[in-house]
Design a protein around this motif. Sequence first.
Motif, PDB file in Angstrom:
ATOM      1  N   PHE A 193       0.803  -1.204   0.000  1.00  0.00           N
ATOM      2  CA  PHE A 193       0.000   0.000   0.000  1.00  0.00           C
ATOM      3  C   PHE A 193       0.845   1.267   0.000  1.00  0.00           C
ATOM      4  O   PHE A 193       0.567   2.213  -0.727  1.00  0.00           O
ATOM      5  N   TRP A 194       1.891   1.294   0.833  1.00  0.00           N
ATOM      6  CA  TRP A 194       2.658   2.538   0.916  1.00  0.00           C
ATOM      7  C   TRP A 194       3.439   2.798  -0.356  1.00  0.00           C
ATOM      8  O   TRP A 194       3.641   3.949  -0.742  1.00  0.00           O
ATOM      9  N   ALA A 195       3.850   1.746  -1.042  1.00  0.00           N
ATOM     10  CA  ALA A 195       4.481   1.953  -2.347  1.00  0.00           C
ATOM     11  C   ALA A 195       3.452   2.547  -3.299  1.00  0.00           C
ATOM     12  O   ALA A 195       3.732   3.504  -4.027  1.00  0.00           O
ATOM     13  N   TYR A 196       2.255   1.994  -3.252  1.00  0.00           N
ATOM     14  CA  TYR A 196       1.180   2.527  -4.089  1.00  0.00           C
ATOM     15  C   TYR A 196       0.944   4.000  -3.754  1.00  0.00           C
ATOM     16  O   TYR A 196       0.830   4.856  -4.626  1.00  0.00           O
ATOM     17  N   PHE A 197       0.886   4.269  -2.483  1.00  0.00           N
ATOM     18  CA  PHE A 197       0.562   5.607  -2.037  1.00  0.00           C
ATOM     19  C   PHE A 197       1.612   6.632  -2.488  1.00  0.00           C
ATOM     20  O   PHE A 197       1.294   7.753  -2.837  1.00  0.00           O
ATOM     21  N   LYS A 198       2.870   6.202  -2.487  1.00  0.00           N
ATOM     22  CA  LYS A 198       3.935   7.108  -2.938  1.00  0.00           C
ATOM     23  C   LYS A 198       3.666   7.545  -4.373  1.00  0.00           C
ATOM     24  O   LYS A 198       4.019   8.639  -4.770  1.00  0.00           O
ATOM     25  N   GLY A 199       3.071   6.667  -5.143  1.00  0.00           N
ATOM     26  CA  GLY A 199       2.784   6.996  -6.527  1.00  0.00           C
ATOM     27  C   GLY A 199       1.530   7.842  -6.687  1.00  0.00           C
ATOM     28  O   GLY A 199       1.576   8.918  -7.263  1.00  0.00           O
ATOM     29  N   ASP A 200       0.418   7.338  -6.166  1.00  0.00           N
ATOM     30  CA  ASP A 200      -0.869   7.970  -6.446  1.00  0.00           C
ATOM     31  C   ASP A 200      -1.379   8.889  -5.348  1.00  0.00           C
ATOM     32  O   ASP A 200      -2.378   9.554  -5.513  1.00  0.00           O
ATOM     33  N   GLY A 201      -0.731   8.878  -4.211  1.00  0.00           N
ATOM     34  CA  GLY A 201      -1.324   9.574  -3.078  1.00  0.00           C
ATOM     35  C   GLY A 201      -0.758  10.955  -2.864  1.00  0.00           C
ATOM     36  O   GLY A 201       0.202  11.377  -3.485  1.00  0.00           O
ATOM     37  N   ASN A 202      -1.386  11.652  -1.961  1.00  0.00           N
ATOM     38  CA  ASN A 202      -0.793  12.890  -1.480  1.00  0.00           C
ATOM     39  C   ASN A 202      -1.208  13.125  -0.033  1.00  0.00           C
ATOM     40  O   ASN A 202      -2.173  12.540   0.453  1.00  0.00           O
ATOM     41  N   LEU A 203      -0.466  13.985   0.631  1.00  0.00           N
ATOM     42  CA  LEU A 203      -0.654  14.161   2.068  1.00  0.00           C
ATOM     43  C   LEU A 203      -0.918  15.628   2.349  1.00  0.00           C
ATOM     44  O   LEU A 203      -0.194  16.508   1.890  1.00  0.00           O
ATOM     45  N   PHE A 204      -1.972  15.876   3.076  1.00  0.00           N
ATOM     46  CA  PHE A 204      -2.250  17.248   3.492  1.00  0.00           C
ATOM     47  C   PHE A 204      -2.040  17.341   4.996  1.00  0.00           C
ATOM     48  O   PHE A 204      -2.536  16.494   5.730  1.00  0.00           O
ATOM     49  N   ILE A 205      -1.338  18.358   5.412  1.00  0.00           N
ATOM     50  CA  ILE A 205      -1.198  18.543   6.858  1.00  0.00           C
ATOM     51  C   ILE A 205      -1.967  19.789   7.231  1.00  0.00           C
ATOM     52  O   ILE A 205      -1.716  20.882   6.706  1.00  0.00           O
ATOM     53  N   LYS A 206      -2.969  19.570   8.058  1.00  0.00           N
ATOM     54  CA  LYS A 206      -3.769  20.705   8.513  1.00  0.00           C
ATOM     55  C   LYS A 206      -2.938  21.449   9.541  1.00  0.00           C
ATOM     56  O   LYS A 206      -2.542  20.871  10.554  1.00  0.00           O
ATOM     57  N   THR A 207      -2.651  22.711   9.274  1.00  0.00           N
ATOM     58  CA  THR A 207      -1.775  23.430  10.191  1.00  0.00           C
ATOM     59  C   THR A 207      -2.451  23.665  11.538  1.00  0.00           C
ATOM     60  O   THR A 207      -1.813  23.611  12.580  1.00  0.00           O
ATOM     61  N   SER A 208      -3.785  23.871  11.476  1.00  0.00           N
ATOM     62  CA  SER A 208      -4.474  24.191  12.728  1.00  0.00           C
ATOM     63  C   SER A 208      -4.393  23.043  13.729  1.00  0.00           C
ATOM     64  O   SER A 208      -3.950  23.204  14.858  1.00  0.00           O
ATOM     65  N   SER A 209      -4.802  21.852  13.289  1.00  0.00           N
ATOM     66  CA  SER A 209      -4.865  20.736  14.232  1.00  0.00           C
ATOM     67  C   SER A 209      -3.633  19.840  14.165  1.00  0.00           C
ATOM     68  O   SER A 209      -3.424  18.987  15.019  1.00  0.00           O
ATOM     69  N   GLY A 210      -2.842  20.028  13.113  1.00  0.00           N
ATOM     70  CA  GLY A 210      -1.689  19.157  12.938  1.00  0.00           C
ATOM     71  C   GLY A 210      -2.063  17.767  12.451  1.00  0.00           C
ATOM     72  O   GLY A 210      -1.218  16.882  12.382  1.00  0.00           O
ATOM     73  N   SER A 211      -3.346  17.558  12.086  1.00  0.00           N
ATOM     74  CA  SER A 211      -3.730  16.208  11.644  1.00  0.00           C
ATOM     75  C   SER A 211      -3.303  15.987  10.192  1.00  0.00           C
ATOM     76  O   SER A 211      -3.231  16.919   9.397  1.00  0.00           O
ATOM     77  N   HIS A 212      -2.984  14.751   9.897  1.00  0.00           N
ATOM     78  CA  HIS A 212      -2.516  14.389   8.559  1.00  0.00           C
ATOM     79  C   HIS A 212      -3.644  13.746   7.780  1.00  0.00           C
ATOM     80  O   HIS A 212      -4.202  12.762   8.222  1.00  0.00           O
ATOM     81  N   LEU A 213      -3.965  14.308   6.620  1.00  0.00           N
ATOM     82  CA  LEU A 213      -4.996  13.689   5.777  1.00  0.00           C
ATOM     83  C   LEU A 213      -4.320  13.056   4.571  1.00  0.00           C
ATOM     84  O   LEU A 213      -3.637  13.735   3.800  1.00  0.00           O
ATOM     85  N   TYR A 214      -4.493  11.753   4.431  1.00  0.00           N
ATOM     86  CA  TYR A 214      -3.911  11.031   3.310  1.00  0.00           C
ATOM     87  C   TYR A 214      -4.980  10.821   2.261  1.00  0.00           C
ATOM     88  O   TYR A 214      -6.085  10.387   2.586  1.00  0.00           O
ATOM     89  N   ARG A 215      -4.625  11.139   1.010  1.00  0.00           N
ATOM     90  CA  ARG A 215      -5.604  10.925  -0.054  1.00  0.00           C
ATOM     91  C   ARG A 215      -4.943  10.269  -1.250  1.00  0.00           C
ATOM     92  O   ARG A 215      -3.825  10.606  -1.601  1.00  0.00           O
ATOM     93  N   ALA A 216      -5.654   9.343  -1.846  1.00  0.00           N
ATOM     94  CA  ALA A 216      -5.135   8.747  -3.078  1.00  0.00           C
ATOM     95  C   ALA A 216      -6.306   8.638  -4.020  1.00  0.00           C
ATOM     96  O   ALA A 216      -7.440   8.392  -3.591  1.00  0.00           O
ATOM     97  N   SER A 217      -6.061   8.826  -5.318  1.00  0.00           N
ATOM     98  CA  SER A 217      -7.191   8.697  -6.228  1.00  0.00           C
ATOM     99  C   SER A 217      -6.838   7.738  -7.351  1.00  0.00           C
ATOM    100  O   SER A 217      -5.693   7.632  -7.768  1.00  0.00           O
TER     101      SER A 217
END
Lengths: 827, 239
Positions: free
Chosen positions: A468-492
Amino acid sequence: MQQQQGNLDFEYRYGFAMPQNYVFKAKRGLNQQIVKEISWMKKEPQWMTDFRLKSYDIFTKKIMPTWGPDLSRINFDDIYYYIKPIDKQASSWEDLPKEIKETYDRIGVPEAEKKFLAGVSAQYESEVIYESINRELNKLGVIFCDMDTALRKYPQIVREYFGTLIPPHDNKFAALNSAVWSGGSFVYVPKGVKVSLPLQAYFRINAENFGQFERTLIIGEEGSQVHYIEGCLPAGEKISIGQTWANIETVKPGDFVMTGNGYLSKVSKVMVRKYKGRMYKITPISPVNSFSLTKEHPILSIKRKDVLVKRKIRNNWLPEVDSKKLVNEVPVYRKVTELERGDFIIFPKPKKQFLKQTLLTDEEIEFLGFYTAEGSLHFHKKLRQYIVALTFSEKEEENIERVKELIFKITGKKAMVVKSKEKHAVTIVIYSLKLHDLCLRYVGKHAYKKKLNDEILNLSNTQLENFFWAYFKGDGNLFIKTSSGSHLYRASTASYELAIQLQEILAKIGIFASMQFRKGGEDIVLGRTILRKDQYIIAFTKPKQWTEVRETEDYYIVPIKKIEETDFDDFVFNLEVEGANSYLVKGFAVHNCTAPVYTTDSLHAAVVEIFVKKGARVRYTTVQNWSKNVYNLVTKRARAEKEAFMEWIDCNLGSQITMKYPSVYLYGEGAKGEVLSIAFAGKDQLQDAGAKMLHFAPNTSSRIVSKSISKSGGRTSYRGLVQVFPGAKNSSVYVSCDALILDKESRSDTYPSMKIKENDVTIQHEATVEKLGDEKLLYLMSRGIKKTDAEGLIVNGFIEPVVREIPLEYSIELNRLINLEMSGSVG
Amino acid sequence: MLQLRKLSVTVRNKKILTDIDFQFEKGKIYAVMGPNGSGKSTLAYSIMGHPLYKVTAKSKIIFGKRNISALSPDKRAGVGIFLSFQSPLSLSGVKVYQLLQLALNGKKDPIAVRSVVKKYAQELNINEDLLSRSLNDGTSGGEKKKLEVLQAAVLDKKLMIFDEVDTGVDIDALKSIARFLNKHKNGKTYILITHYNRILHHLKPDKVLVIIDGKLKKVGDHRLAEKIEKLGYEKVIKN
């Protein structure tokens, strides 16, 4: 806590009531007063009220027909004779109430409308609530409306023909229909007008114990042509079969589906029934996982109110829950009507059971992850070489290096790197049959068609993470919400199958991912306009879980975002699974259907009168699939004038007892009549169908082709009458009735009757009875075809001569229905 | 490839085959001969798994390494056996395309199937009209046999049994069938059940098996078939 870790077999509650919000519902049973009331409600002219009352009188005096099937179980006092669903009649699609529109959307009426551009008149219970009359039809002077409207708007035409071909005293059920008729269609085609597209109506019985008494009148003036169809269309829902979701209607006994405890179990039975009532669509926080079900399918769930924190409601939020309480709460099967927004449903974690040793190395698994995201397969024709290519953005140096390294480790070859400056892309290319086949076998090709094979899905959790993480490196992206510091992972991904599989992989490695859908279209990437395919977006947060989802050892607890209700009248499917009483629909645990089979019977007694004038041609097609408790007793008759041509195409699959003998009275010289019929009788069904042809004039011809199939103890009867009166010289009669009996329990009878009072007549009569023998089955099975498929092939071949006369979408539907009946799956 | 061990078969409690022991090898051509009613077709049916042909408990039909005697016919087709029927029944409303499509179970693209069927039909001189008509419905004996051979080639199984593919076939048709089978042999095993030596002139058998009264009486090379043609079964067996 202990209970949660074991099987998710919880108790659930039964008990349902059917709400019916009808404007007017007459009392059960029939008397003069009710007949008057119906007529009064409909604001009918006096002559119609009188006609109804006279008919009622005839109905009470007529005895039940005794020559055919046993009708003694019909209790006329236990039936509702009139129900009016809505106040006003809508004149266009847009004016329809939303919920009814949605019902029709489900069965595909708008599509049918687009396709045919002709009028669609859909009957909901007894009143036609929607019809759109095509402008062209109007221009041509064609009238296509419901019978009640016709009586209001065209009283002279209606009065001239109504009840003249089938008078109330014709038979007890014609009398009943004449007394209480409601709905049905009226079609008038003026002289010389040829309506090239079929006119369609959808009939339905929605309430239990509600008789359907529609009345149809068709008049084809001199030289006109029209085709009228009554029928039905289907719908489906996806269920989890382990690696992916399948449409529930494609699941067959013997297939494996995932059950509520996360294991795969064998399906022992697939049940189909006609369902009329409310349908509920549940949307969890992950929108693509939304699913629809009837309230007879309890869902494993937790009520929000049972797990609240003692705190005031803040802002406009839903009351907050205590995570500890929630995780410890024992889920219970509840019906959907007990659930609301904010309650929780259970998404079981898939468990591994067929642990196959994989031959894949860690490098290969990681490479496949990258390939799934960014790879493509090619064949170089000139060099005759197989190619694997992976394209990255030029910035992804780390990934590029890693992929090159992996390729070298797997194939021992060095990959080529092609840089494309203007696209800011780097493509890694490797000529390797081994790698090509590896990718093809485990992932497949084309971005929108990629699908992982079982072996990948059954990898160990560490391997899955690697993938999965190899896949994610290709198709995914990571958003870091500055306010809460939470990490949102998205892949399409463009592949629906793959998106579902990724969600399942994530569930296995301890992550509940939400799934969204993004419609494709034009998009601008780095200044270039591209055409983007539909995208499925998988999103989750880590290390903190998606805020609202909780996890236990066996399942995720997912909140409901929305529950929508719609009206529904169509086939619903239910599975019986070995050793389990639940299965997953779109990933969520749902209990087997608990719907009670209606113990009382419904009655459908329609009357159809058709007048085919000189040189005109009318075709009337029926695909009937009433639920198995309906008595379907219909009187259909046409009158054909000089050189007119009347065709009945009549397919009967559903109902408990059918009695239907479409007839043509050949009054004019050279008139032609035809009846093509199919009857299918399964368990506890009796299809007593046939035809009636009466030759009154010279040079008339009639043709009857009847095909009947009986299975699992079902009974079919062909009952036909051909009468040639003196003076009907040079007439010709053709009767062919074929019966196919599929097993020893089933039965077929033929009651042909010919009364020929004229000598100058050509008569041909063929009758065959065939028992589905071992030889034919062996022949097909020896070709590698499964037994049920082989039977289906034989049955569909048997009815083919009739089916080819039916418009395509109905014939496909008919074949599908028959295949369903054949797989021994009718519940 | 196919091994029969003590194969005994009864039909409606009547014993037809008794203790047949034989090993068919990969890539060879076998001819099974014998007088009418000797049990040749029974042999074919029991290899295919006809439900009426009961195999006794001791009998074993081993294909590859697997005992298939309890498998249903579709499963046997799945492991790689094809049977061309002696008198294929007509299937009204079922087209050869439809049948093959279902038999290939979506493994091949429908368009690819169509083009292969068309190509083979040309090689066999089958009128194209027949392909879109009900299978075996109102077709002549020779055409029926050609359609069987066509299906065999499309389904492409490892072992193909042809039950009297030469009966009711004129000389031209026989030649084109034999030519076609030779062309598409590709290491497959053929078992030809026949009364006559005629087809064996074109398809030379590696071994000839003679079955009489349900028993495997004699095995020889192609010369045995010639002898049978000259002398008849009785004399050949006595010698």
